[in-house]
Design a protein around this motif. Structure first.
Motif, PDB file in Angstrom:
ATOM      1  N   ASN A 133       0.516  -1.177   0.166  1.00 24.20           N
ATOM      2  CA  ASN A 133      -0.190  -0.468  -0.186  1.00 24.20           C
ATOM      3  C   ASN A 133       1.217   1.533   0.512  1.00 24.20           C
ATOM      4  OD1 ASN A 133      -2.710  -1.503  -0.433  1.00 24.20           O
ATOM      5  ND2 ASN A 133      -2.549  -1.571   1.561  1.00 24.20           N
ATOM      6  N   TYR A 134       2.365   0.992   0.230  1.00 16.10           N
ATOM      7  CA  TYR A 134       2.914   2.445  -0.251  1.00 16.10           C
ATOM      8  C   TYR A 134       2.591   2.880  -1.047  1.00 16.10           C
ATOM      9  CZ  TYR A 134       6.130   0.651   3.281  1.00 16.10           C
ATOM     10  OH  TYR A 134       6.939   0.207   4.267  1.00 16.10           O
ATOM     11  N   LYS A 135       1.863   2.697  -2.402  1.00 19.22           N
ATOM     12  CA  LYS A 135       1.702   3.558  -3.852  1.00 19.22           C
ATOM     13  C   LYS A 135       0.642   4.570  -3.027  1.00 19.22           C
ATOM     14  CE  LYS A 135       1.429  -0.963  -5.474  1.00 19.22           C
ATOM     15  NZ  LYS A 135       1.314  -1.643  -5.449  1.00 19.22           N
ATOM     16  N   ILE A 136       0.081   3.895  -2.395  1.00 20.65           N
ATOM     17  CA  ILE A 136      -1.333   4.994  -2.176  1.00 20.65           C
ATOM     18  C   ILE A 136      -1.331   5.490  -1.315  1.00 20.65           C
ATOM     19  CG2 ILE A 136      -3.732   4.921  -1.427  1.00 20.65           C
ATOM     20  CD1 ILE A 136      -4.076   1.717  -1.622  1.00 20.65           C
ATOM     21  N   ALA A 166      -3.316  11.532 -10.323  1.00 16.10           N
ATOM     22  CA  ALA A 166      -3.495  10.568  -9.441  1.00 16.10           C
ATOM     23  C   ALA A 166      -4.289  10.257  -8.515  1.00 16.10           C
ATOM     24  CB  ALA A 166      -2.695  12.054  -7.828  1.00 16.10           C
ATOM     25  N   MET A 167      -5.631  10.677  -9.669  1.00 17.04           N
ATOM     26  CA  MET A 167      -6.906  10.226  -9.387  1.00 17.04           C
ATOM     27  C   MET A 167      -7.067   9.097 -10.234  1.00 17.04           C
ATOM     28  SD  MET A 167     -10.582  11.499 -10.450  1.00 17.04           S
ATOM     29  CE  MET A 167     -10.760  10.758 -11.966  1.00 17.04           C
ATOM     30  N   THR A 168      -6.919   8.960 -11.364  1.00 16.99           N
ATOM     31  CA  THR A 168      -6.858   7.569 -12.078  1.00 16.99           C
ATOM     32  C   THR A 168      -5.572   7.045 -11.462  1.00 16.99           C
ATOM     33  OG1 THR A 168      -6.850   9.217 -14.322  1.00 16.99           O
ATOM     34  CG2 THR A 168      -6.240   7.056 -14.061  1.00 16.99           C
ATOM     35  N   GLY A 169      -4.442   7.206 -11.379  1.00 16.09           N
ATOM     36  CA  GLY A 169      -3.959   6.145 -10.121  1.00 16.09           C
ATOM     37  C   GLY A 169      -4.706   5.315  -9.099  1.00 16.09           C
ATOM     38  N   LEU A 170      -5.380   6.097  -8.685  1.00 14.29           N
ATOM     39  CA  LEU A 170      -5.904   5.585  -7.015  1.00 14.29           C
ATOM     40  C   LEU A 170      -7.126   4.764  -7.708  1.00 14.29           C
ATOM     41  CD1 LEU A 170      -5.904   9.063  -5.014  1.00 14.29           C
ATOM     42  CD2 LEU A 170      -4.731   6.426  -4.368  1.00 14.29           C
ATOM     43  N   LEU A 171      -7.739   5.512  -9.242  1.00 17.41           N
ATOM     44  CA  LEU A 171      -8.487   4.367  -9.139  1.00 17.41           C
ATOM     45  C   LEU A 171      -8.257   2.794  -9.659  1.00 17.41           C
ATOM     46  CD1 LEU A 171     -11.274   6.764 -11.195  1.00 17.41           C
ATOM     47  CD2 LEU A 171     -11.753   5.812  -8.976  1.00 17.41           C
ATOM     48  N   MET A 172      -7.136   2.667 -10.334  1.00 11.68           N
ATOM     49  CA  MET A 172      -5.968   1.929 -10.733  1.00 11.68           C
ATOM     50  C   MET A 172      -5.761   0.491  -9.645  1.00 11.68           C
ATOM     51  SD  MET A 172      -4.167   2.529 -14.135  1.00 11.68           S
ATOM     52  CE  MET A 172      -3.179   3.965 -13.733  1.00 11.68           C
ATOM     53  N   ALA A 208       3.372  -0.388 -14.433  1.00  9.36           N
ATOM     54  CA  ALA A 208       4.396   0.439 -15.518  1.00  9.36           C
ATOM     55  C   ALA A 208       4.044   1.149 -16.567  1.00  9.36           C
ATOM     56  CB  ALA A 208       5.978  -0.531 -15.421  1.00  9.36           C
ATOM     57  N   ALA A 209       3.015   0.617 -17.220  1.00 11.30           N
ATOM     58  CA  ALA A 209       3.079   1.804 -18.080  1.00 11.30           C
ATOM     59  C   ALA A 209       2.291   2.214 -18.293  1.00 11.30           C
ATOM     60  CB  ALA A 209       2.362   0.478 -19.500  1.00 11.30           C
ATOM     61  N   ALA A 210       1.010   2.141 -17.458  1.00 10.03           N
ATOM     62  CA  ALA A 210       0.034   3.781 -17.094  1.00 10.03           C
ATOM     63  C   ALA A 210       0.984   4.720 -16.115  1.00 10.03           C
ATOM     64  CB  ALA A 210      -0.826   2.723 -16.163  1.00 10.03           C
ATOM     65  N   THR A 211       1.846   4.393 -15.705  1.00 14.48           N
ATOM     66  CA  THR A 211       2.061   5.050 -14.519  1.00 14.48           C
ATOM     67  C   THR A 211       3.983   5.815 -15.348  1.00 14.48           C
ATOM     68  OG1 THR A 211       2.633   3.539 -12.809  1.00 14.48           O
ATOM     69  CG2 THR A 211       4.392   5.400 -12.018  1.00 14.48           C
ATOM     70  N   LEU A 212       3.908   5.789 -16.315  1.00 14.22           N
ATOM     71  CA  LEU A 212       5.179   6.232 -17.268  1.00 14.22           C
ATOM     72  C   LEU A 212       3.983   6.578 -18.220  1.00 14.22           C
ATOM     73  CD1 LEU A 212       7.540   3.855 -18.506  1.00 14.22           C
ATOM     74  CD2 LEU A 212       7.624   4.988 -17.560  1.00 14.22           C
ATOM     75  N   ALA A 213       2.937   7.176 -17.805  1.00 14.72           N
ATOM     76  CA  ALA A 213       2.493   7.654 -19.307  1.00 14.72           C
ATOM     77  C   ALA A 213       1.602   8.790 -18.540  1.00 14.72           C
ATOM     78  CB  ALA A 213       1.333   6.239 -19.787  1.00 14.72           C
ATOM     79  N   LEU A 214       1.104   8.395 -17.792  1.00 14.75           N
ATOM     80  CA  LEU A 214       0.698   9.582 -17.215  1.00 14.75           C
ATOM     81  C   LEU A 214       1.714  10.046 -16.510  1.00 14.75           C
ATOM     82  CD1 LEU A 214      -1.601   7.185 -14.304  1.00 14.75           C
ATOM     83  CD2 LEU A 214      -2.295   9.079 -16.068  1.00 14.75           C
ATOM     84  N   ILE A 215       3.166   9.987 -15.706  1.00  7.96           N
ATOM     85  CA  ILE A 215       4.388  10.964 -16.000  1.00  7.96           C
ATOM     86  C   ILE A 215       4.477  11.553 -17.626  1.00  7.96           C
ATOM     87  CG2 ILE A 215       6.779  11.244 -15.245  1.00  7.96           C
ATOM     88  CD1 ILE A 215       6.603   8.626 -13.313  1.00  7.96           C
ATOM     89  N   PHE A 216       4.559  11.594 -17.952  1.00  7.23           N
ATOM     90  CA  PHE A 216       4.837  11.528 -19.517  1.00  7.23           C
ATOM     91  C   PHE A 216       3.568  12.721 -19.862  1.00  7.23           C
ATOM     92  CE2 PHE A 216       7.564   7.788 -21.294  1.00  7.23           C
ATOM     93  CZ  PHE A 216       8.589   8.617 -21.309  1.00  7.23           C
ATOM     94  N   TRP A 217       2.433  12.589 -19.825  1.00  7.39           N
ATOM     95  CA  TRP A 217       1.393  13.756 -19.994  1.00  7.39           C
ATOM     96  C   TRP A 217       1.660  14.478 -18.491  1.00  7.39           C
ATOM     97  CZ3 TRP A 217      -4.109  13.900 -16.900  1.00  7.39           C
ATOM     98  CH2 TRP A 217      -4.666  14.805 -17.696  1.00  7.39           C
ATOM     99  N   ILE A 218       2.063  14.809 -17.651  1.00  4.32           N
ATOM    100  CA  ILE A 218       2.112  15.764 -16.957  1.00  4.32           C
ATOM    101  C   ILE A 218       3.092  16.617 -17.333  1.00  4.32           C
ATOM    102  CG2 ILE A 218       2.678  16.618 -14.237  1.00  4.32           C
ATOM    103  CD1 ILE A 218       1.005  13.685 -13.505  1.00  4.32           C
ATOM    104  N   ALA A 219       4.316  15.746 -17.131  1.00  2.00           N
ATOM    105  CA  ALA A 219       5.489  16.891 -17.733  1.00  2.00           C
ATOM    106  C   ALA A 219       5.564  17.351 -19.417  1.00  2.00           C
ATOM    107  CB  ALA A 219       6.999  15.788 -17.793  1.00  2.00           C
ATOM    108  N   THR A 226       4.736  11.060 -25.446  1.00  2.00           N
ATOM    109  CA  THR A 226       3.556  10.429 -24.539  1.00  2.00           C
ATOM    110  C   THR A 226       2.601   9.906 -25.468  1.00  2.00           C
ATOM    111  OG1 THR A 226       3.974  12.512 -23.049  1.00  2.00           O
ATOM    112  CG2 THR A 226       1.324  12.087 -22.957  1.00  2.00           C
ATOM    113  N   ALA A 227       2.168   9.841 -26.218  1.00  2.00           N
ATOM    114  CA  ALA A 227       0.886   9.504 -27.521  1.00  2.00           C
ATOM    115  C   ALA A 227       1.663   7.684 -27.137  1.00  2.00           C
ATOM    116  CB  ALA A 227       0.872  10.209 -28.552  1.00  2.00           C
ATOM    117  N   VAL A 228       2.386   7.302 -27.432  1.00  2.00           N
ATOM    118  CA  VAL A 228       3.378   6.234 -27.923  1.00  2.00           C
ATOM    119  C   VAL A 228       2.897   5.371 -26.498  1.00  2.00           C
ATOM    120  CG1 VAL A 228       5.099   4.867 -27.986  1.00  2.00           C
ATOM    121  CG2 VAL A 228       4.273   6.489 -29.902  1.00  2.00           C
ATOM    122  N   ALA A 229       3.703   5.851 -25.075  1.00  2.57           N
ATOM    123  CA  ALA A 229       2.748   6.010 -24.030  1.00  2.57           C
ATOM    124  C   ALA A 229       1.704   5.443 -22.959  1.00  2.57           C
ATOM    125  CB  ALA A 229       3.772   6.565 -22.642  1.00  2.57           C
ATOM    126  N   CYS A 230       0.776   6.361 -23.818  1.00  2.00           N
ATOM    127  CA  CYS A 230      -1.127   6.328 -23.905  1.00  2.00           C
ATOM    128  C   CYS A 230      -1.680   4.941 -24.288  1.00  2.00           C
ATOM    129  CB  CYS A 230      -1.361   7.331 -23.809  1.00  2.00           C
ATOM    130  SG  CYS A 230      -1.056   8.997 -22.718  1.00  2.00           S
TER     131      CYS A 230
END
Length: 381
Positions: A133-136, A166-172, A208-219, A226-230
């Motif tokens: 639960n560290y990820k939460i 963050a919301m999407t990550g928590l939902l996942m 891992a893929a979702a985390t990278l996609a969200l980080i790329f989207w934020i930055a 970002t499109a490829v990661a998403c």
């Protein structure tokens, strides 16, 4: 049979205010309540929309869920009444200040509420050494930081992306725990053959893929990488959802709604990739509303309904009103996202989607008004 009491359950008050906040936040836009508009001292339409969903309804639902689920996950006692009451008071103060108080005080108090929820959650997780639960805790900290950035009016676009990520990550994370568990529980309860356990490789790769996609989207919200990661994130999220095999089982509405709601996460990633690649055909609002209306709207109703029923001893009982609420929310998501993909008559699609959102939460309150608003009563069947 003795009726269960909900008075000591943290979810009771938080789920009630979450549903009422969702109703008020949508209803305030309707012509029938136009007289209330002067009471909104300062926030623009966009600010109001973000505040209601991201820093009002979602945190309340999340608090009710975590304060109830964490003791079971970590094997510790439930939160003290004083903790729950303090968190609820902070939430109410944030919402009241945003509507009636000076502009900026509401977001600031919302940030304090989220930091307090983060610290409470971290206390459970760290003391139990529950690394899973560290990820939460990390996602909650990011969500709290985005709320503080919003209060400081710091880079609105970046802040909104961080909040949504963050919301999407928590939902996942929550969906990955709740959906397989409820599906397995139903199959065991009904005597049906259980589905195979999720493949660990798919679970790790999708995370891992979702985390990278969200980080790329934020930055880099418009970057090709970002499109490829998403796109990769979309495929792996949908692959993860197929492992739970919800379409092969005749599930009760609350569990089926969770499966449907989770699929909106994968669709959101796909729409985000399409927006970056063909922005003239897919607006940025399409993936955002796939996550907010589709994933959050559907999953929040289903999670709240399932938790209420679990604590009532009626975990898989049928409810026509609850089923209609899940169906209305799914239709609201389809209409809202479809309205972005078919841009003609945008106001009409927006009106229909908002109306369906209202209907969904009103039906939810109608189905569960007894355990939420009247202590010690069972939900309607």
């Amino acid at each position: 049979m003795t009726r269960p009491s909900y008075g000591k359950q943290p979810f009771r008050s938080f789920f009630a205010v979450a549903a009422l906040d969702a109703i008020f936040g949508a209803a305030i836009w309707t012509p029938a309540l136009s007289w209330a508009q002067p009471w909104l001292t300062g926030p623009s339409a966009g600010d109001w929309h973000r505040q209601v969903l991201l820093y009002g309804t979602f945190p309340a639902m999340l608090a009710g869920f975590l304060l109830t689920a964490l003791p079971r996950w970590t094997g510790q006692a439930g939160p003290r009444k004083a903790v729950s009451k303090l968190l609820l008071a902070l939430w109410v103060a944030a919402r009241g200040s945003y509507v009636l108080g000076p502009h900026g005080s509401g977001p600031a108090i919302a940030a304090v509420f989220l930091f307090a929820l983060t610290l409470t959650t971290a206390g459970y997780v760290i003391s139990s050494r529950d690394r899973r639960n560290y990820k939460i805790v990390l996602l909650l900290f990011g969500f709290s930081a985005s709320a503080a950035m919003t209060a400081a009016s710091y880079q609105v676009g970046l802040t909104s992306r961080l909040s949504l990520a963050a919301m999407t990550g928590l939902l996942m994370v929550v969906g990955g725990r709740v959906i397989p568990a409820l599906t397995a529980a139903y199959l065991c309860n009904s005597g049906a053959q259980p589905v195979s356990a999720p493949v660990a490789v798919v679970e790790k790769a999708s995370a891992a893929a979702a985390t990278l996609a969200l980080i790329f989207w934020i930055a880099m919200p418009d970057g090709q990488v970002t499109a490829v990661a998403c796109a990769v994130g979309a495929l792996l999220q949908l692959a993860r959802a197929t492992q739970w095999r919800g379409w092969q089982i005749r599930l009760p509405a609350a569990v089926a709604a969770l499966h449907v709601g989770y699929c909106w996460i994968g669709l959101g990633f796909a729409l985000l990739a399409l927006h970056i690649l063909v922005p003239s055909h897919v607006s940025t609002a399409a993936p955002v509303h796939a996550w907010t209306v589709g994933a959050f709207g559907t999953m929040s109703l289903a999670i709240m309904g399932s938790m209420i029923r679990k604590h009532s001893g009626l975990a898989f009982a049928r409810s026509i009103r609850a089923t209609a609420a899940y169906a209305a929310m799914t239709c609201a998501a389809v209409v809202r996202v479809g309205g972005e993909l078919l841009p003609s008559n945008t106001s009409m699609w927006l009106g229909w989607s908002g109306g369906l959102w209202l209907v969904a939460f009103l039906l939810f309150i109608a189905a569960f008004h007894q355990p939420l608003l009247v202590c010690g009563c069972q939900p309607d069947r």
